[in-house]
Design an enzyme around this catalytic site. Structure first.
Site, mmCIF file in Angstrom:
data_model
loop_
_atom_site.group_PDB
_atom_site.id
_atom_site.type_symbol
_atom_site.label_atom_id
_atom_site.label_comp_id
_atom_site.label_asym_id
_atom_site.label_seq_id
_atom_site.Cartn_x
_atom_site.Cartn_y
_atom_site.Cartn_z
ATOM 1 N N ASN A 195 4.071 -10.427 -4.518
ATOM 2 C CA ASN A 195 3.765 -10.254 -5.867
ATOM 3 C C ASN A 195 3.778 -9.600 -7.011
ATOM 4 O OD1 ASN A 195 1.917 -11.341 -8.391
ATOM 5 N ND2 ASN A 195 -0.259 -10.680 -7.585
ATOM 6 N N TRP A 196 4.887 -10.252 -7.554
ATOM 7 C CA TRP A 196 5.656 -8.915 -8.206
ATOM 8 C C TRP A 196 4.785 -8.918 -10.027
ATOM 9 C CZ3 TRP A 196 11.177 -10.347 -8.742
ATOM 10 C CH2 TRP A 196 12.444 -10.048 -7.547
ATOM 11 N N LYS A 197 3.770 -9.815 -10.156
ATOM 12 C CA LYS A 197 2.866 -9.775 -11.672
ATOM 13 C C LYS A 197 3.959 -10.106 -12.652
ATOM 14 C CE LYS A 197 -0.735 -7.295 -9.062
ATOM 15 N NZ LYS A 197 -1.661 -6.714 -8.956
ATOM 16 N N HIS A 232 -6.138 -14.985 -9.199
ATOM 17 C CA HIS A 232 -5.489 -14.041 -8.627
ATOM 18 C C HIS A 232 -7.043 -12.971 -9.120
ATOM 19 C CE1 HIS A 232 -4.666 -9.371 -9.036
ATOM 20 N NE2 HIS A 232 -3.588 -10.008 -7.829
ATOM 21 N N GLU A 277 -7.164 -10.639 -11.512
ATOM 22 C CA GLU A 277 -6.342 -10.373 -12.788
ATOM 23 C C GLU A 277 -6.597 -11.477 -13.565
ATOM 24 O OE1 GLU A 277 -2.867 -8.409 -11.221
ATOM 25 O OE2 GLU A 277 -3.604 -6.808 -10.389
ATOM 26 N N GLU A 321 -8.355 -10.486 -1.326
ATOM 27 C CA GLU A 321 -8.540 -9.234 -2.568
ATOM 28 C C GLU A 321 -9.255 -8.302 -3.220
ATOM 29 O OE1 GLU A 321 -4.163 -9.389 -3.202
ATOM 30 O OE2 GLU A 321 -4.808 -10.166 -5.063
ATOM 31 N N GLY A 365 -4.017 -1.993 -6.094
ATOM 32 C CA GLY A 365 -3.691 -0.921 -7.173
ATOM 33 C C GLY A 365 -4.221 0.674 -7.260
ATOM 34 N N SER A 367 -3.499 -3.246 -2.242
ATOM 35 C CA SER A 367 -2.669 -1.332 -1.841
ATOM 36 C C SER A 367 -2.377 -1.057 -0.506
ATOM 37 C CB SER A 367 -3.733 0.016 -1.933
ATOM 38 O OG SER A 367 -3.844 -0.217 -2.965
ATOM 39 N N GLY A 411 1.504 -6.412 -4.091
ATOM 40 C CA GLY A 411 1.556 -6.633 -4.643
ATOM 41 C C GLY A 411 2.477 -5.054 -5.512
ATOM 42 N N GLY A 412 1.961 -3.851 -6.071
ATOM 43 C CA GLY A 412 2.876 -2.818 -5.728
ATOM 44 C C GLY A 412 3.941 -2.142 -5.751
HETATM 45 P P1 PGA Z 1 -1.425 -4.159 -5.309
HETATM 46 O O1 PGA Z 1 -2.076 -5.422 -5.740
HETATM 47 O O2 PGA Z 1 -0.540 -4.130 -3.816
HETATM 48 O O3 PGA Z 1 -0.623 -3.403 -6.288
HETATM 49 O O4 PGA Z 1 -2.815 -3.762 -4.427
HETATM 50 C C1 PGA Z 1 -2.370 -6.113 -4.735
HETATM 51 C C2 PGA Z 1 -2.374 -7.901 -5.604
HETATM 52 O O5 PGA Z 1 -2.929 -7.637 -6.390
HETATM 53 O O6 PGA Z 1 -2.168 -9.146 -4.900
#
Ligand code: PGA
Length: 248
Positions: free
Chosen positions: A8-10, A93, A95, A163, A169, A209, A230-231
């Protein structure tokens, strides 16, 4: 069960050239492997160009709308995603829930729209704070509301990503024991909603994470079939390392 690793590149990277470069670097580093599906979910504006560079990985979107067309400025539909080669979509998600005020009713509409059009849906659920709330109830409430009135024939394409928000993050992660319990709990809810066959066949992922160093510890947990990253998915070396953990 076949494993799945989803990037997930956001809202990254900042240009389409960088996005294509990142996708190419990932493609160069991962071997074809029948045991693992890899999905890359770039920003929707980059899907076409990124999709063209993918050979081993599948293409996904990070969000969609619940209508297929019409006067909905700024939105994208399942048909649009599929017309660019997208096969997966992330829905709900944390976010999206927090910054864009998506409700469970909104998410339910999105899940239904995506499934009826034929996309695989990666539904994200998870509590904000384990210490301060009844986290099992939070997850149960989200799942029951988000999966409301989904006909069973579509349920094969649902993937649940657990999640916990406190892990996203932050560098904090869920313990293997707690993840095992949560996966059991999620499967129990799926059993109530869709029945035995679907509950056993549904993939449950962990996200929050994830790195190349800790990926294996989640993938070893019974009942967990993959990761939502994510990151670490923005660093090709890291992401390739995570994929390799799943291919072992
Ligand atoms: P993260 O994000 O790996 O940066 O913690 C995961 C996500 O939001 O899908």
């Amino acid at each position: 069960m076949k494993k799945i690793i989803i990037a997930n590149w956001k809202l990254n990277p900042s240009t389409v050239q960088k996005a294509v470069g990142l996708a190419r670097a990932v493609e160069r580093g991962v071997k074809k492997n029948r045991k693992v599906d890899i999905v890359i979910a770039p920003p929707s504006l980059y899907m076409r160009d990124v999709g063209k560079t993918l050979r081993r990985a599948r293409l996904g979107a990070q969000n969609l709308f619940w209508e297929d067309s019409g006067a909905f400025t700024g939105e994208i539909s399942a048909s649009m995603i599929m017309s660019l080669g997208g096969e997966y979509v992330i829905v709900g998600h944390s976010e999206r829930r927090a910054y864009f005020h998506e409700t469970d009713a909104d998410i339910n509409g999105k899940v239904r729209h995506a499934l009826t059009k034929g996309l695989h849906v990666v539904l994200c659920v998870g509590e904000r704070d384990r210490g301060k709330e009844n986290f099992l109830q939070v997850v149960k409430h989200q799942m029951l509301a988000d999966l409301k009135k989904i006909p069973q024939r579509y349920s094969k394409k649902i993937i649940i990503a657990y999640e916990p928000i406190w892990a996203i993050g932050t560098g904090n992660v869920v313990s293997p024991h707690d993840l095992y319990e949560m996966a059991l709990y999620i499967r129990r809810i799926l059993l109530d909603v869709f029945g035995k066959r679907v509950a056993h066949a549904t993939k449950i992922l962990y996200g929050g994470s994830v790195s190349s160093k800790n990926a294996a510890s989640f993938l070893e947990v019974d009942g967990v079939s993959g990761l939502l990253v994510g990151g670490a998915s923005l660093d090709p070396k890291e992401f390739i390392g995570i994929v390799k953990s799943a291919q072992k």
